[in-house]
Scaffold this active site. Structure first.
Site, PDB file in Angstrom:
ATOM      1  CG  ASN A  79       4.228 -17.102  -3.115  1.00 29.10           C
ATOM      2  OD1 ASN A  79       4.263 -18.849  -3.664  1.00 29.10           O
ATOM      3  ND2 ASN A  79       4.665 -16.422  -3.705  1.00 29.10           N
ATOM      4  CG  HIS A 118      -1.123  -5.461  -1.348  1.00 30.34           C
ATOM      5  ND1 HIS A 118      -1.551  -3.906  -1.080  1.00 30.34           N
ATOM      6  CD2 HIS A 118      -2.159  -5.444  -2.368  1.00 30.34           C
ATOM      7  CE1 HIS A 118      -2.415  -3.576  -2.019  1.00 30.34           C
ATOM      8  NE2 HIS A 118      -2.196  -4.231  -2.944  1.00 30.34           N
ATOM      9  CB  THR A 144       7.251 -12.575   2.993  1.00 30.13           C
ATOM     10  OG1 THR A 144       7.026 -12.209   1.232  1.00 30.13           O
ATOM     11  CG2 THR A 144       8.065 -13.774   2.540  1.00 30.13           C
ATOM     12  CG  HIS A 175       5.967 -13.587  -7.827  1.00 30.54           C
ATOM     13  ND1 HIS A 175       6.768 -12.813  -7.074  1.00 30.54           N
ATOM     14  CD2 HIS A 175       5.113 -14.022  -6.574  1.00 30.54           C
ATOM     15  CE1 HIS A 175       6.892 -12.848  -5.676  1.00 30.54           C
ATOM     16  NE2 HIS A 175       5.695 -13.752  -5.269  1.00 30.54           N
ATOM     17  CG  ASP A 212      10.587  -9.599  -6.349  1.00 32.66           C
ATOM     18  OD1 ASP A 212       9.433  -9.461  -5.929  1.00 32.66           O
ATOM     19  OD2 ASP A 212      11.514  -9.144  -5.852  1.00 32.66           O
ATOM     20  CG  HIS A 253      -5.030  -4.370   1.823  1.00 31.94           C
ATOM     21  ND1 HIS A 253      -3.841  -4.198   2.149  1.00 31.94           N
ATOM     22  CD2 HIS A 253      -5.243  -5.563   2.974  1.00 31.94           C
ATOM     23  CE1 HIS A 253      -3.087  -5.128   2.896  1.00 31.94           C
ATOM     24  NE2 HIS A 253      -4.117  -5.515   3.705  1.00 31.94           N
ATOM     25  CB  CYS A 299      -1.263  -0.264   1.542  1.00 32.83           C
ATOM     26  SG  CYS A 299      -2.449  -1.064   0.912  1.00 32.83           S
ATOM     27  CG  HIS A 329       2.025  -9.854  -4.120  1.00 35.89           C
ATOM     28  ND1 HIS A 329       1.868  -9.717  -3.242  1.00 35.89           N
ATOM     29  CD2 HIS A 329       3.554 -10.745  -4.500  1.00 35.89           C
ATOM     30  CE1 HIS A 329       2.737 -10.842  -1.847  1.00 35.89           C
ATOM     31  NE2 HIS A 329       3.289 -11.571  -2.999  1.00 35.89           N
TER      32      HIS A 329
HETATM   33  P1  AMP Z   1       5.880 -13.317  -1.274  1.00 40.90           P
HETATM   34  O1  AMP Z   1       7.143 -14.192  -0.730  1.00 40.90           O
HETATM   35  O2  AMP Z   1       4.778 -13.685  -2.398  1.00 40.90           O
HETATM   36  O3  AMP Z   1       4.810 -12.478  -1.070  1.00 40.90           O
HETATM   37  O4  AMP Z   1       6.203 -12.332  -2.560  1.00 40.90           O
HETATM   38  C1  AMP Z   1       6.712 -10.742  -2.408  1.00 40.90           C
HETATM   39  C2  AMP Z   1       7.769 -10.259  -2.778  1.00 40.90           C
HETATM   40  O5  AMP Z   1       8.176  -9.128  -2.647  1.00 40.90           O
HETATM   41  C3  AMP Z   1       9.163 -10.822  -2.717  1.00 40.90           C
HETATM   42  O6  AMP Z   1       9.817 -11.306  -3.619  1.00 40.90           O
HETATM   43  C4  AMP Z   1       9.538  -9.600  -2.013  1.00 40.90           C
HETATM   44  O7  AMP Z   1      11.703  -9.133  -2.892  1.00 40.90           O
HETATM   45  C5  AMP Z   1       9.172  -8.404  -2.735  1.00 40.90           C
HETATM   46  N1  AMP Z   1       9.746  -7.389  -2.547  1.00 40.90           N
HETATM   47  C6  AMP Z   1       9.158  -6.966  -0.741  1.00 40.90           C
HETATM   48  N2  AMP Z   1       9.654  -5.739  -0.651  1.00 40.90           N
HETATM   49  C7  AMP Z   1       9.989  -5.410  -1.489  1.00 40.90           C
HETATM   50  C8  AMP Z   1       9.520  -3.780  -2.311  1.00 40.90           C
HETATM   51  N3  AMP Z   1       9.667  -2.650  -1.131  1.00 40.90           N
HETATM   52  N4  AMP Z   1       9.845  -3.636  -3.244  1.00 40.90           N
HETATM   53  C9  AMP Z   1      10.421  -4.076  -4.951  1.00 40.90           C
HETATM   54  N5  AMP Z   1      10.227  -5.886  -3.831  1.00 40.90           N
HETATM   55  C10 AMP Z   1       9.446  -5.887  -3.048  1.00 40.90           C
HETATM   56 ZN    ZN Z   2      -1.748  -3.599   1.100  1.00 36.10          ZN
END
Ligand code: AMP
Ligand code: ZN
Length: 112
Positions: free
Chosen positions: A85, A96, A93, A100, A29, A45, A6, A98
């Protein structure tokens, strides 16, 4: 809300934007797992796939309408993988929703 994605949408945290429209934001990423690694997120969100419902599913539709344009702009004419995921067992992790987009090299079919 203390959500890193967000904050990225709001511009409070910097990102390398590759696409934006009224509903969708996409950026590189920070820790790429392939030559092209882009995250596509809804501008609302939504924590994860479990929280998609009849009121917000249009965001997911807009995301999937945007993905072919994002992939083409990134030069992924030979294909790409989309991953979302959901929850601890998938090692989500950032809570929000997303997607990939991974590509730029041959990815093999083993998913886990
Ligand atoms: P997930 O494990 O599916 O939740 O993926 C989260 C992804 O967000 C990971 O691949 C991280 O490298 C990426 N990530 C986390 N913080 C940032 C950020 N500030 N800018 C770009 N990517 C990010
Ligand atoms: Zn969010």
């Amino acid at each position: 809300m203390d959500c890193i994605f967000c904050k990225i949408i709001n511009g409070d945290i910097p990102s390398t934007k590759v696409y934006e429209d009224e509903w969708v934001y996409a950026f590189k990423d920070i820790n790429p797992m392939a030559p092209v690694h882009i995250l596509v997120i809804p501008k609302e969100h939504i924590c994860c796939a479990n929280a998609v419902n009849a009121e917000n599913s249009h965001y997911v539709a807009r995301i999937f309408e945007a993905i072919p344009k994002i992939a083409a702009d990134a030069g992924l004419e030979n294909g790409y993988r989309i991953i979302s995921n959901c929850g601890p067992d998938a090692d989500q992790t950032v809570l929000h929703l997303h997607f990939h987009i991974l590509g730029g090299k041959k990815l093999y079919s083993q998913l886990v």
